[in-house]
Design an enzyme around this catalytic site. Structure first.
Site, PDB file in Angstrom:
ATOM      1  N   LYS A  26       6.204  72.726  26.527  1.00 40.12           N
ATOM      2  CA  LYS A  26       6.668  72.083  27.761  1.00 40.12           C
ATOM      3  C   LYS A  26       5.504  71.873  28.730  1.00 40.12           C
ATOM      4  O   LYS A  26       5.300  70.773  29.247  1.00 40.12           O
ATOM      5  CB  LYS A  26       7.738  72.963  28.403  1.00 40.12           C
ATOM      6  CG  LYS A  26       8.477  72.314  29.531  1.00 40.12           C
ATOM      7  CD  LYS A  26       9.459  73.307  30.140  1.00 40.12           C
ATOM      8  CE  LYS A  26      10.452  72.601  31.003  1.00 40.12           C
ATOM      9  NZ  LYS A  26      11.635  72.191  30.271  1.00 40.12           N
ATOM     10  N   ARG A  96      10.748  77.940  34.580  1.00 41.49           N
ATOM     11  CA  ARG A  96      11.296  77.750  33.221  1.00 41.49           C
ATOM     12  C   ARG A  96      10.349  78.301  32.164  1.00 41.49           C
ATOM     13  O   ARG A  96       9.137  78.275  32.333  1.00 41.49           O
ATOM     14  CB  ARG A  96      11.459  76.260  32.905  1.00 41.49           C
ATOM     15  CG  ARG A  96      12.410  75.524  33.793  1.00 41.49           C
ATOM     16  CD  ARG A  96      12.314  74.033  33.442  1.00 41.49           C
ATOM     17  NE  ARG A  96      12.868  73.198  34.483  1.00 41.49           N
ATOM     18  CZ  ARG A  96      14.103  72.708  34.464  1.00 41.49           C
ATOM     19  NH1 ARG A  96      14.893  72.957  33.444  1.00 41.49           N
ATOM     20  NH2 ARG A  96      14.543  71.962  35.441  1.00 41.49           N
ATOM     21  N   GLY A 105      17.444  76.741  24.869  1.00 40.22           N
ATOM     22  CA  GLY A 105      18.452  77.630  25.452  1.00 40.22           C
ATOM     23  C   GLY A 105      18.276  79.105  25.130  1.00 40.22           C
ATOM     24  O   GLY A 105      19.093  79.917  25.531  1.00 40.22           O
ATOM     25  N   MET A 107      15.725  81.167  25.969  1.00 35.65           N
ATOM     26  CA  MET A 107      15.127  81.990  27.020  1.00 35.65           C
ATOM     27  C   MET A 107      15.708  81.586  28.373  1.00 35.65           C
ATOM     28  O   MET A 107      16.561  80.720  28.459  1.00 35.65           O
ATOM     29  CB  MET A 107      13.613  81.843  26.980  1.00 35.65           C
ATOM     30  CG  MET A 107      12.999  82.549  25.791  1.00 35.65           C
ATOM     31  SD  MET A 107      11.243  82.312  25.691  1.00 35.65           S
ATOM     32  CE  MET A 107      11.118  80.666  25.081  1.00 35.65           C
ATOM     33  N   ARG A 352       9.069  65.976  24.574  1.00 33.90           N
ATOM     34  CA  ARG A 352       8.615  66.751  23.413  1.00 33.90           C
ATOM     35  C   ARG A 352       9.078  66.016  22.162  1.00 33.90           C
ATOM     36  O   ARG A 352       9.958  65.142  22.250  1.00 33.90           O
ATOM     37  CB  ARG A 352       9.211  68.162  23.438  1.00 33.90           C
ATOM     38  CG  ARG A 352      10.722  68.147  23.370  1.00 33.90           C
ATOM     39  CD  ARG A 352      11.301  69.536  23.508  1.00 33.90           C
ATOM     40  NE  ARG A 352      12.752  69.466  23.571  1.00 33.90           N
ATOM     41  CZ  ARG A 352      13.544  70.441  23.986  1.00 33.90           C
ATOM     42  NH1 ARG A 352      13.019  71.568  24.402  1.00 33.90           N
ATOM     43  NH2 ARG A 352      14.837  70.306  24.004  1.00 33.90           N
ATOM     44  N   HIS A 468      24.589  72.550  23.465  1.00 34.87           N
ATOM     45  CA  HIS A 468      23.969  73.591  22.641  1.00 34.87           C
ATOM     46  C   HIS A 468      24.418  73.479  21.184  1.00 34.87           C
ATOM     47  O   HIS A 468      23.610  73.486  20.259  1.00 34.87           O
ATOM     48  CB  HIS A 468      24.340  74.963  23.210  1.00 34.87           C
ATOM     49  CG  HIS A 468      23.833  76.100  22.382  1.00 34.87           C
ATOM     50  ND1 HIS A 468      24.594  76.688  21.404  1.00 34.87           N
ATOM     51  CD2 HIS A 468      22.627  76.698  22.340  1.00 34.87           C
ATOM     52  CE1 HIS A 468      23.884  77.632  20.821  1.00 34.87           C
ATOM     53  NE2 HIS A 468      22.691  77.666  21.375  1.00 34.87           N
ATOM     54  N   SER A 777       3.957  78.923 -19.477  1.00 35.71           N
ATOM     55  CA  SER A 777       4.831  78.701 -18.336  1.00 35.71           C
ATOM     56  C   SER A 777       5.038  80.040 -17.640  1.00 35.71           C
ATOM     57  O   SER A 777       5.570  80.975 -18.244  1.00 35.71           O
ATOM     58  CB  SER A 777       6.162  78.124 -18.827  1.00 35.71           C
ATOM     59  OG  SER A 777       7.001  77.897 -17.722  1.00 35.71           O
ATOM     60  N   CYS A 844       7.991  78.206 -14.012  1.00 36.18           N
ATOM     61  CA  CYS A 844       9.416  77.894 -14.114  1.00 36.18           C
ATOM     62  C   CYS A 844      10.309  78.940 -13.468  1.00 36.18           C
ATOM     63  O   CYS A 844      11.528  78.907 -13.609  1.00 36.18           O
ATOM     64  CB  CYS A 844       9.829  77.664 -15.558  1.00 36.18           C
ATOM     65  SG  CYS A 844       9.675  79.145 -16.572  1.00 36.18           S
ATOM     66  N   TYR A 864       2.440  71.729 -13.664  1.00 31.76           N
ATOM     67  CA  TYR A 864       3.810  71.334 -13.297  1.00 31.76           C
ATOM     68  C   TYR A 864       4.601  72.527 -12.795  1.00 31.76           C
ATOM     69  O   TYR A 864       4.317  73.670 -13.152  1.00 31.76           O
ATOM     70  CB  TYR A 864       4.542  70.680 -14.477  1.00 31.76           C
ATOM     71  CG  TYR A 864       4.902  71.623 -15.596  1.00 31.76           C
ATOM     72  CD1 TYR A 864       6.119  72.304 -15.600  1.00 31.76           C
ATOM     73  CD2 TYR A 864       4.030  71.846 -16.661  1.00 31.76           C
ATOM     74  CE1 TYR A 864       6.449  73.185 -16.625  1.00 31.76           C
ATOM     75  CE2 TYR A 864       4.350  72.720 -17.684  1.00 31.76           C
ATOM     76  CZ  TYR A 864       5.560  73.390 -17.658  1.00 31.76           C
ATOM     77  OH  TYR A 864       5.889  74.266 -18.656  1.00 31.76           O
TER      78      TYR A 864
END
Ligand code: PEP
Ligand code: MG
Length: 900
Positions: A26, A96, A105, A107, A352, A468, A777, A844, A864
């Site tokens: 902020k 703030r 919301g 804090m 933001r 909210h 693998s 895997c 892979y």
């Protein structure tokens, strides 16, 4: 000397957007907006360093801070033209929080600070609006007392409700200046009763109380939960922003609002948001009044009603739209902004990067790349791979019949069905039992975060698209319908009524966060479409990545899903999973319990046609792609019969005595089945199992190739080996079977032989094993189990304590332990390549679908990863990001040692 405070005012700022770590998001963005020349009320940011100091020194402030705050306050006074404690024309401020990552919301905030018994009168005179001044004062007392002094919020609400009832007032707006004046006195009495002290009158005492409370709120419970859910480190801390107040509640030419430069729900390129005339910012977010849309086009789309800002305040709207375009171009991302209009003058209070759904994130990234605002690589790096999971959510089947009970706001897309619950704790406890619930609240508050997380979907009666519930649900990717105003919720009765019907706790409803519909019962859902921007971005990802992505699949349904989700083959077909059902499990049990080779062969002969048919279907679906088949790896406890009925079924087909069979099953039962008679050990003891499986594979491959014209790239893999000799034995049997099939059919499908690396010894001996293996693998599930000595099946009872205590920062079965298990993998890769430079190396285990782990595998040169089909898109994007980041040589990922 450390600088603790950074000032900003229109046209000039000491900070910048690049200083997020120090100033919080902020503060950094307020500074940047000032430097861009946008109208921002003057103020200053107290740094996150102060938060660290505060927490490390028993909530004390560093020396020198007071003097810096005084200087910064004086600067605000100079710009605003009046000073902080000027009794004639008080400068009021807001205080703030503002952390590096946004935590909406979570804090605390204090507004209208500086008001007292004297300045309230000056504010009334200067504003020419006595009612406004007293309303501000009572709001301030309420907010300050609950945030700073710890007085319960409800005590003020009760006083207000009692006053309204006594005086016949239905709404707050029915109250006059005199009413508020009386209420202010009552509020002060509440403060005295609840806190044992008088409400502070000195603005400086108020200011330091608020600064302290906002810093302290970094450590409050809900902020801690939010940090935990979003992986935000505690040491980041919050900054505190002190800023001159501007008022959106100074009559009908004043307003306050929130806006997104593009839709955070769909990503559509249109201004999206809401505003409220004659209100303070908190009124919009709190969802107590239903706000009006910003643009006229949105107004015709249904609720909410009322004039749009575009129509009601055209000049301010035009000015605002210009800033929106500038901010988006400057930050090169979708912006979430807050603004206030004080008597016709527009002020920007925040900007933001906006939180968005996965659908919106995808559309915005692809659109911005197409618009030339960002590159394709940047677009790829902007999407959190795990968020793609949201796109794989079901939507309502459009052909399904459904009784729509009511329509609220489509606050977070996707559909969900579940039992109604009204309280967060209940949502959490039922979800822990595996039940699906919909959390129904009048409105949600930050305390509900745990319940929202546990629920399938969220439904609220109050609140707009930026309430909210809406913001948090979108962040979580949970379907949410907000502001369904016709719901009459009765918490005490655990029920709500709508359209004349009563729904109680436990009744099932469906919410559709895409349309805002609330529907009785469970509605049929449809699989998501993986087209449009999703397909475009996946295509870019496929071009950017180095690693291949395969899927772990053995059923036809999984194999089809694997292809739909873009897997390039099957990296692991667990053949024992093909035997779990019906008569198959009986035949497998028969094989396990057989006393001798003929008995075993008889059971295997029953399994052969089933295996062959299963493989054939798999190969046909995969049509020419690689398929890695793992030979049988049945941990015995998963397969031995336990109940009398299970034993009787096997005894029946074997023609054996159930009592004898029970004894044999008891003999075979193991203390540590995960370290017992499983994996390649079974092949070593009973090589006829390998013969049967190899035969089924080759015969199926011949049939499938004839049917599809595309020969499968066969890879046959042994599980749980710890030395080369085990694999040699398997290879000899497979080669022999291949020759036998060739003799019978004249055909010899090509195949490669390889092995899983699931034991530390196998990783250490990979150089030797690679003498036989054409591919390796890494089975990271077992490799994690055997390296950490933590049972996969039992870790649940204690691993949580490890992560809670910070001994492990994450679950090593979810994200690979890079220093331990990872070290074995990179060592194994190097040793195997030294023997056989072209050896194919894969992973895997479950980690193949975890983005952090995928990045690690890319760094150590794995060829892979193979993961569950639904995670294949996540792995594809994660692999692309890994390739891009590794090319930029950004620092390696996280550590498994909490202290590192
Ligand atoms: C592994 O151990 O990582 C693996 C893939 O095998 P399974 O999960 O079947 O033991
Ligand atoms: Mg394994």
């Amino acid at each position: 000397m450390t600088k603790w405070v950074y000032s900003f005012s229109e046209g000039a700022a000491e900070g910048s957007a690049a200083m997020k770590e120090l100033l919080g998001g902020k503060g950094a963005h307020l500074a940047e907006m000032c430097s861009l020349g946008l109208p921002v009320p003057p103020g200053f940011t107290i740094t996150t360093d102060v938060c660290a100091f505060f927490n490390a020194h028993g909530r004390d402030f560093p020396p020198g801070l007071k003097a810096e705050v005084e200087t910064a306050l004086a600067k605000i006074g100079k710009v605003a033209g009046h000073s902080f404690d000027d009794p004639d024309w008080p400068l009021l401020v807001s205080v703030r929080s503002g952390a590096r990552a946004s935590m909406p919301g979570m804090m605390d905030t204090v507004l209208n600070l500086g008001l007292n018994d004297a300045t309230v009168g000056s504010l009334a005179r200067k504003s020419g609006d006595e009612r406004f001044a007293w309303d501000c004062y009572r709001r301030f007392i309420e907010m300050y007392s609950s945030v700073v002094l710890g007085a319960p919020h409800d005590a003020f609400e009760e006083a207000l409700d009692a006053y309204k009832e006594k005086n016949g007032a239905a709404y707050d707006s029915d109250l006059s200046a005199d009413d508020w004046r009386v209420l202010v006195e009552q509020y002060k009495t509440v403060v005295a009763t609840e806190t044992g002290g008088a409400f502070p009158q000195d603005p400086r005492e108020q200011l330091w109380g608020a600064i302290k409370a906002v810093f302290a709120s970094w450590m409050n419970n809900r902020a801690a939960i939010y940090r935990h859910l979003h992986n935000i480190p505690e040491h980041w801390g919050t900054a505190v922003n002190v800023q001159a107040m501007v008022f959106g509640n100074m009559g009908d030419t004043s307003a306050t609002g929130v806006a997104f430069s593009r839709s955070p729900s769909t990503g559509a390129r249109e201004l999206y948001g809401e505003f409220l005339v004659n209100a303070q910012g908190e009124d919009v977010v709190a969802g107590l009044r239903t706000p009006q849309p910003l643009i006229e086009a949105a107004r015709t789309k249904g609720p909410p009603e009322g004039l749009s800002m575009e129509t009601a305040m055209p000049a301010a709207f035009a000015e605002f739209s210009g800033y929106v375009a500038r901010l988006e171009a400057h930050f090169r991302d979708m912006q979430d902004m807050e603004f206030t209009i004080e008597r016709g003058k527009l002020w920007m209070l925040q900007t933001r990067a906006g939180k968005r759904t996965a659908t919106a994130a995808l559309k915005i990234a692809v659109d911005m790349a197409d618009e030339g605002l960002i590159t394709r690589d940047e677009a790829l790096l902007r999407i959190d791979p795990l968020s793609l999971d949201q796109l794989l959510h079901p939507t309502l089947d459009p052909d399904a019949k459904c009784a729509v009970l009511c329509t609220g706001l489509p606050a977070s897309p996707g559909a969900a069905a579940g039992e109604i619950v009204f309280h967060s704790e209940e949502a959490e406890s039922l979800a822990a039992l595996g039940r699906k619930v919909i959390l129904v609240r009048i409105e949600t508050s930050p305390e509900d975060i745990g319940g929202m997380h546990a629920a399938e979907g969220i439904l609220t009666a109050r609140g707009g698209m930026t309430s909210h519930a809406a913001v948090v649900a979108r962040g979580m990717g949970k379907p949410c319908v907000s502001g369904a105003g016709v719901l009459r919720i009765d918490y005490e009765d655990h029920s709500f009524t709508v359209a004349g019907k009563r729904f109680a706790r436990g009744d099932v409803i469906t919410v559709d966060g895409t349309t805002g519909h609330v529907i009785a019962g469970e509605v049929k859902m449809r699989r998501p479409e993986l087209t449009g921007e999703f397909a475009v971005l996946m295509d870019w990802a496929d071009k950017a990545r180095r690693m291949e992505v395969r899927a772990n699949a053995e059923t036809p349904a999984d194999a089809r899903a694997a292809r739909r989700f873009g897997a390039q083959g099957i990296g692991l077909a667990r053949t024992e999973h093909m035997f779990f059902e019906g008569e198959r499990i009986v035949a497998v049990r028969e094989m396990i319990l057989a006393d001798d080779a003929p008995g075993r062969k008889a059971a295997l002969a029953k399994l052969l046609p089933m295996q062959r048919a299963d493989f054939r279907e798999l190969f046909e679906i995969m049509s020419g792609l690689p398929v890695t088949i793992r030979l049988l790896d049945p941990p015995l406890h998963e397969f031995l019969p336990h109940s009398d009925a299970e034993i009787a079924a096997v005894a029946n087909v074997m023609g054996a005595d159930p009592a004898k069979l029970r004894k044999r099953a008891q003999e075979l039962a193991e203390f540590n089945p995960m370290l017992g008679f499983r994996g390649v050990r079974l092949a070593v003891a009973f090589p006829e199992i390998v013969d049967m499986q190899a035969r089924a594979i080759f015969e199926a491959a011949i049939e499938a190739a004839a049917a599809t014209g595309a020969p499968t790239q066969l890879e046959i893999m042994a599980p749980l080996v710890f030395c080369r000799a085990e694999l040699d034995l398997v290879k000899a049997r497979v080669d022999e079977t291949s020759k036998a099939v060739e003799a019978e059919t004249g055909l010899r499908p090509a195949y490669h032989i390889g092995t899983m690396i699931e034991l530390p010894r196998a990783a250490l001996r990979a150089g030797d094993i690679a003498g036989t293996a054409e591919f390796l693998s890494f089975g990271t599930n077992d490799l994690t189990q055997t390296t950490l000595g933590i049972s996969r099946d039992d870790s649940g009872s204690f691993l949580g304590i490890y992560t809670e205590k910070g001994i492990l920062p994450f679950d090593p079965f979810v994200s690979i332990d890079q220093e331990g298990v990872g070290e074995l993998i990179s060592l194994g890769c190097a040793r195997a390549r030294a023997t056989r430079p072209d050896i194919k190396l894969g992973v895997c285990g479950e980690h193949g679908g975890d983005p952090e782990s995928v990045a690690f595998f890319d760094r150590v040169g794995i060829d892979y990863v193979s993961c569950s089909p639904f995670r294949a898109p996540i792995a594809r994007l994660a692999a692309a990001q890994a390739a891009l980041r590794n090319a930029l040589q950004t620092p390696p990922g996280r550590s498994a040692d909490a202290t590192a």
